[in-house]
Design an enzyme around this catalytic site. Structure first.
Site, PDB file in Angstrom:
ATOM      1  N   PRO A   2       0.840  -1.210   0.000  1.00  0.00           N
ATOM      2  CA  PRO A   2       0.000   0.000   0.000  1.00  0.00           C
ATOM      3  C   PRO A   2       0.874   1.259   0.000  1.00  0.00           C
ATOM      4  CG  PRO A   2      -0.561  -1.462   1.831  1.00  0.00           C
ATOM      5  CD  PRO A   2       0.666  -2.015   1.195  1.00  0.00           C
ATOM      6  N   GLU A   3       0.679   2.079  -0.992  1.00  0.00           N
ATOM      7  CA  GLU A   3       1.411   3.345  -1.086  1.00  0.00           C
ATOM      8  C   GLU A   3       0.470   4.476  -0.664  1.00  0.00           C
ATOM      9  OE1 GLU A   3       4.511   3.802  -1.724  1.00  0.00           O
ATOM     10  OE2 GLU A   3       5.141   1.857  -2.488  1.00  0.00           O
ATOM     11  N   HIS A  91      -5.659 -14.220   8.599  1.00  0.00           N
ATOM     12  CA  HIS A  91      -4.850 -12.998   8.625  1.00  0.00           C
ATOM     13  C   HIS A  91      -5.630 -11.781   9.115  1.00  0.00           C
ATOM     14  CE1 HIS A  91      -1.815 -15.351   6.677  1.00  0.00           C
ATOM     15  NE2 HIS A  91      -2.601 -15.601   5.644  1.00  0.00           N
TER      16      HIS A  91
END
Ligand code: ZN
Length: 271
Positions: A2-3, A91
């Site tokens: 994720p940017e 997760h």
């Protein structure tokens, strides 16, 4: 990974669902993230409302009536809003439980993300205090880059990716912005003219803005319990295209490692 644009899109996606809502409980199934989730988190946040969701760099700040949570998505994290209880997967490490059963679920297969707590203004937390300006703010422009780079001999690409200089310019965006500005990534930061930094800053801004706009249109609804928010693929000019023809001039794009990061440039267009 994720940017900044994905984090900003996440912020916009979750904001309407959780702002003004009261947190009832925190369910931590796996506290071992990049840093451990504070064991007393539940005690600190339960009963408090979320007043605002802010972003600083790649950190999401869930500002509560008192104190804040600092959230980072790491390498593989994502957030979803669940309106119906859905059994957590392997997760799905943390749920924030709100009134009426609404949940904000943190999923992070690689566990490089973080969920921390601070009493003070989150921007002053030690992880955030030293960060450079936001690339989409007025504090970031070519003059700023020019001033900050004087005397610096590091490659301009490394300079641009340094969060102390400016936050949120990851490897993909650095490659693309340098191509658009016609600047060779290995060039020493301190030797680049003001005029070229003006172009570079404009390109950084425009690439990130486009990605955020695209994220807003391509991301699934954050309440879609089936999918996880997919990260969007922008059409890229150079990143991942080493050896292929330059989209501007047709020359073969060259790929090198720079600071251990894949770096692609056009030997003809970038000087
Ligand atoms: Zn070219």
């Amino acid at each position: 990974m994720p940017e900044l644009p994905e984090v900003e899109t996440t912020r916009r996606g979750i904001t309407p669902h959780i702002t003004g809502r009261r947190i009832l409980a925190v369910e931590v199934r796996e506290p071992r993230l990049r840093w451990p989730v504070p064991p007393d988190l539940q005690k600190r946040v339960a009963g408090r409302r979320v007043t605002e969701v802010r972003r600083r760099g790649k950190y999401l700040l869930l500002v509560l009536e008192r104190g804040s949570m600092i959230l980072h998505l790491g390498m593989s994290g994502s957030l979803r809003v669940l309106e119906v209880p859905l059994a957590p997967g392997r997760h799905d490490h943390v749920d924030l439980v709100f009134a009426e059963g609404l949940r904000l679920r943190l999923t992070d297969p690689r566990r490089f993300g973080a969920l921390l707590w601070t009493n003070g203004p989150p921007e002053s937390h030690k992880l955030l205090a030293g960060l450079g300006p936001e690339p989409l703010s007025d504090a970031f422009d070519g003059d700023y880059l020019f001033r900050r780079s004087r005397g610096r001999r590091i490659p301009v690409k490394a300079f641009l990716m340094d969060a102390k200089v400016v936050v949120g310019v990851g490897n993909i965006y650095a490659n693309e912005a340098l191509f658009m500005a016609g600047i060779r990534p290995e060039r020493a930061a301190g030797g680049i003219s003001r005029a070229r930094y003006l172009r570079l800053a404009e390109q950084v801004r425009s690439i990130l803005e486009q990605a955020i706009i695209q994220g807003g249109t391509t991301l699934r609804d954050f309440t879609d319990s089936q999918g996880r928010p997919g990260y969007f693929s922008q059409s890229l000019a150079v990143y991942g295209r080493g050896g292929l023809p330059c989209p501007a001039c047709g020359a073969q794009l060259r790929e090198v490692r720079l600071g251990q990061r894949s770096t692609v440039f056009c030997p003809r267009c970038q000087r």
